[in-house]
Design a protein around this motif. Structure first.
Motif, mmCIF file in Angstrom:
data_model
loop_
_atom_site.group_PDB
_atom_site.id
_atom_site.type_symbol
_atom_site.label_atom_id
_atom_site.label_comp_id
_atom_site.label_asym_id
_atom_site.label_seq_id
_atom_site.Cartn_x
_atom_site.Cartn_y
_atom_site.Cartn_z
ATOM 1 N N THR A 1 -12.420 19.468 135.248
ATOM 2 C CA THR A 1 -13.280 20.590 134.878
ATOM 3 C C THR A 1 -14.369 20.166 133.912
ATOM 4 O O THR A 1 -14.150 19.331 133.039
ATOM 5 C CB THR A 1 -12.475 21.719 134.208
ATOM 6 N N GLY A 2 -15.530 20.722 134.088
ATOM 7 C CA GLY A 2 -16.622 20.648 133.134
ATOM 8 C C GLY A 2 -17.098 19.266 132.750
ATOM 9 O O GLY A 2 -16.492 18.262 133.068
ATOM 10 N N GLY B 1 -10.444 22.699 138.916
ATOM 11 C CA GLY B 1 -11.865 22.412 138.819
ATOM 12 C C GLY B 1 -12.497 22.333 140.191
ATOM 13 O O GLY B 1 -12.202 21.428 140.964
ATOM 14 N N THR C 1 -13.527 21.686 126.545
ATOM 15 C CA THR C 1 -13.326 23.125 126.420
ATOM 16 C C THR C 1 -12.436 23.377 125.205
ATOM 17 O O THR C 1 -11.785 22.452 124.700
ATOM 18 C CB THR C 1 -12.633 23.675 127.671
ATOM 19 N N GLU D 1 -10.032 27.289 140.631
ATOM 20 C CA GLU D 1 -11.366 27.383 140.037
ATOM 21 C C GLU D 1 -11.542 28.781 139.460
ATOM 22 O O GLU D 1 -11.185 29.763 140.105
ATOM 23 C CB GLU D 1 -12.441 27.095 141.081
#
Length: 153
Positions: free
Chosen positions: A109-110, A16, A114, A53
């Motif tokens: 991440t995010g 990430g 996901t 990434e």
């Protein structure tokens, strides 16, 4: 342990390249350079940090800021891998660019779950990985149990 196993165990992988992943990478790098190197110089010299990434690191920032951050981290020895994670295994990541062995994996991440995260055999609450008071990821089939060495925040 073998040299290959030692190398794997001393490899930190952060998945990430957003603000949190980059900040964590920078702090970890400084910790190794400033503190670990003073106490355990041999081990610190063998430690490796890789930031993974799928798109651009700090993609929501202006190009000048992205370049500044990646250049600073590269000068401190951070490796960058542009890749999409397909699977996470106990000792390596499987990406679209090959496998990446690791001793410590940090997932950053995010802002939402996901498909990968929702497919994990873990208990979920409001789309997030459910954890106990010690941030250990709880198992879906028995939320009173946790997955060893897997933490989420």
């Amino acid at each position: 342990i073998s040299p290959e196993e030692r190398s794997r165990l001393l490899h930190f992988v952060i998945v990430g390249g957003g603000p949190t992943g980059v900040e964590f990478t920078g702090e970890l790098t400084d910790f190794i350079i400033q503190d670990v190197a003073r106490l355990f110089p041999g081990a610190a010299a063998e430690m490796k940090i890789t930031l993974v990434e799928a798109r651009d690191v700090l993609g929501s920032f202006e190009a000048a800021h992205r370049d500044y951050a990646t250049t600073r981290l590269e000068k401190k020895g951070v490796h960058f891998q542009k890749a999409t994670v397909k699977e996470v295994h106990a000792a390596h990541l499987e990406t679209d660019n090959g496998n990446i062995p690791y001793g410590v994996l940090v997932w950053s991440t995010g802002v939402g779950p996901t498909p990968f995260v929702t497919a994990l055999p873990l208990d979920h609450a409001a789309g997030r990985i459910a954890v106990d008071a010690c941030l250990r990821a709880r198992l879906a089939d028995d939320p009173s149990k946790h997955l060893p060495n897997v933490f989420a925040a």
